[in-house]
Design an enzyme around this catalytic site. Structure first.
Site: not given
Ligand code: ADP
Ligand code: TRP
Length: 332
Positions: A112, A195, A198
């Protein structure tokens, strides 16, 4: 006695297929075997300063989508973090014994500092203490999260053990990362690299609430390449990602069919992506329909949130009362 499980997701918008396959399906499966607390981490989300208008909408999205995916409010405790002030109180106590050095060494904090140097606030620095409070408040032993959260769990164990040592009590148990599935799935995004997230923007994600038209449009724009030029060629990342998505939402026959075409250099990406879009739509539709229904039912959502907050506070109050007495607060 069932073991206690805690997990949270920061409300930053709608849930996508990555959140679903990486986290929420795990929650749904676990709820029958464990004493589960699933919460919406709205306090954590304040580190990025959402506007008051956005915040409630984001929380609502996650609540609706948790329910639409099959988290059962009678089976698990679903709550909104800010409805349980005991979490903030435990966070304060834990902060007294969380050291600058160890907080600064956290990888998520260092990331961050690099990515948003103009908003390095104390909330970001103490993010791991708040996460520890989330887990310790229910004395959880299992935390279904991805690999990226491993270090936070290690810090949670450090803070819990330190508290135990300091107050000569064997009070907080150690919590460990847990996955119901043998292998953690990583759901790829549509932009050809990495991956689904968002942070890659809306075009990189298929949201659970996406309409069939939105899915078709996003899939038609998913990144591909010029096509294979030799037989049985290794797939570059963008293509492998689409095949990985197909593995998740399509039948084994469909996957084998397109894999065969790729190996024979006969694949037409347009058809491939159309098939993938239709299979995603089939997968999404029942969830999307439930999302639409639940979104309209504010009375039900209110009932679920209140019931969850009550159950979570019951467990949290007990911990806070023990912690206060261990620390030495006494009523006159
Ligand atoms: P983002 O990357 O969209 O901000 P978050 O970090 O808020 O998503 O993730 C929330 C949950 O979803 C976490 O437990 C994370 O491990 C899971 N997660 C997010 N993106 C993926 C992905 N592409 N594949 C598998 N698990 C994911
Ligand atoms: N830090 C987690 C994430 O970014 C979200 C979270 C906050 C959490 N508190 C938690 C997860 C407690 C599990 C348990 O994904």
């Amino acid at each position: 006695m069932k073991e206690t499980v805690v997990s949270g997701i920061r409300p930053t918008g709608q849930l996508h297929l990555g959140n679903y396959f990486g986290a929420v399906t795990n929650f749904v499966k676990m709820q029958y075997d464990y004493n589960c607390y699933f919460f919406i981490a709205d306090l954590h989300s304040l580190t990025t300063h959402p506007t008051p208008q956005d915040l409630h909408g984001y929380v609502r999205h996650v609540l609706v989508e948790y329910l639409a995916c099959g988290i059962d409010p009678e089976q698990s405790t679903i709550y909104i973090q800010s409805d349980v002030p005991e979490v903030a109180e435990l966070y304060l106590y834990l902060n007294m014994n969380a050291y600058m050095g160890e907080l600064e060494r956290s990888t998520s904090f260092k990331d961050k500092v690099r990515s948003q140097p103009d908003n390095v606030n104390a909330g970001l620095l103490t993010y791991p203490t708040l996460m520890a409070a989330d887990i310790l408040i229910h004395k959880a032993v299992k935390v279904p999260v991805g690999k990226d959260q491993e270090q936070h769990l290690e810090m949670t164990r450090t803070f819990g053990n330190r508290f135990n040592r300091l107050y000569h009590a064997d009070y907080f148990p150690e919590a460990f990362a847990f996955s119901y599935a043998q292998q953690l799935v990583k759901v790829p995004g549509l932009d050809g690299k990495g991956k689904m997230s968002k942070s890659g923007g809306d075009s990189n994600c298929i949201y659970l609430a996406d309409s069939p038209e939105a899915i078709r449009k996003k899939m038609s724009r998913a990144v591909t390449d010029g096509g294979p030029t030799v037989e049985n060629q290794a797939k570059p990342e963008a293509i492998q990602n689409l095949f990985d998505l197909m593995k998740i939402v399509s039948s084994a026959d469909t996957l084998a069919h397109f894999d065969g075409l790729y190996n024979q250099m006969a694949i037409r990406y347009g058809d491939f992506k159309k098939q993938l879009a239709e299979d995603m739509i089939l997968f999404n539709s029942p969830i999307r329909e439930r999302i639409e229904e639940l979104s309209k039912d504010t009375d039900y959502l209110r009932k679920v949130a209140r019931h969850g907050a009550e159950k979570a506070r019951e467990s949290a109050r007990k911990t806070i009362s023990d912690v206060r007495s261990l620390i030495g607060f006494k009523a006159f």
